[in-house]
Scaffold this active site. Structure first.
Site, PDB file in Angstrom:
ATOM      1  N   HIS A 205       0.930  -1.181  -0.819  1.00 27.76           N
ATOM      2  CA  HIS A 205      -0.200  -0.548  -0.271  1.00 27.76           C
ATOM      3  C   HIS A 205       1.047   1.436   0.248  1.00 27.76           C
ATOM      4  O   HIS A 205       0.884   2.241   1.077  1.00 27.76           O
ATOM      5  CB  HIS A 205      -0.954   0.235   1.527  1.00 27.76           C
TER       6      HIS A 205
ATOM      7  N   HIS B 150       1.275   2.086  -5.748  1.00 31.64           N
ATOM      8  CA  HIS B 150      -0.721   0.932  -5.569  1.00 31.64           C
ATOM      9  C   HIS B 150      -0.658   2.199  -5.781  1.00 31.64           C
ATOM     10  O   HIS B 150      -2.003   1.893  -6.735  1.00 31.64           O
ATOM     11  CB  HIS B 150      -0.751   0.655  -4.889  1.00 31.64           C
TER      12      HIS B 150
END
Length: 141
Positions: free
Chosen positions: A109, A113
Site C-alpha cells: 500500500h 499501488h
C-alpha cells in the site's frame, strides 16, 4: 495456530512510523523532477498506453507517475476534470505532491499501488466512456 485456525497469538509486527516514512529529502527530489516534467506534454503513444488496463507502471519513476496522474486530471485531449471542477493547476500540483508525501515506503500500500488504482480507474472511465454517464464532479471523486 494449527489447532485453532483463526486464533491470534499476538499482534502482527508493526514497524515504527518513522522507519517507513519517506524522508523530506526523498520527497523533494521527486517533486523537483515532477515540476520539470509537468511542463512537457506527454507523447501520443504514452497517452494511449495510459488508457489501457495493461499499462505497465514498473519502469517509471515516481515523478513520472505523478506527471501521469496530473495528465489524468488536466489532459487536453481528455476529461479535463481539474478545469471543469474549477481546481487551479497550482493547487492540483500541490495536492499531488502532498498525496505523494503521505505514502509510506512499504511493500504494497504505497504510492505505486495508488497510481495503479488511479490509472485503472482512468482506463475504465476512458474505455467505458463514463464521461457520458457521470458528472465531472462524480468522475473526479
Amino acid at each position: 495456530d494449527v489447532d485453532a485456525p483463526g486464533s491470534r497469538t499476538g499482534a502482527p509486527p508493526s514497524p515504527s512510523l518513522a522507519a517507513i516514512r519517506q524522508s523530506r529529502e526523498a520527497c523533494l527530489a521527486v517533486w523537483s523532477e515532477f515540476y520539470l516534467l509537468k511542463r512537457k506534454p506527454l507523447p501520443a503513444d504514452t497517452r494511449q498506453e495510459l488508457r489501457q488496463p495493461t499499462f505497465n507502471n514498473w519502469p517509471h519513476s515516481d515523478a513520472r507517475l505523478l506527471h501521469y496522474m496530473r495528465h489524468f486530471l488536466t489532459g487536453e485531449d481528455d476529461l479535463q476534470l481539474a478545469r471543469r471542477c474549477n481546481i487551479p493547476e497550482e493547487a492540483l500540483d500541490t495536492w499531488l505532491c502532498a498525496v505523494y508525501a503521505s505514502y509510506n515506503t512499504v511493500p504494497f500500500h504505497n504510492f505505486k499501488h495508488a497510481f495503479m488504482v488511479t490509472q485503472m480507474m482512468y482506463a475504465s472511465i476512458c474505455s467505458g466512456e463514463l464521461g457520458n454517464l457521470f458528472s465531472y464532479l462524480d468522475l473526479f471523486t
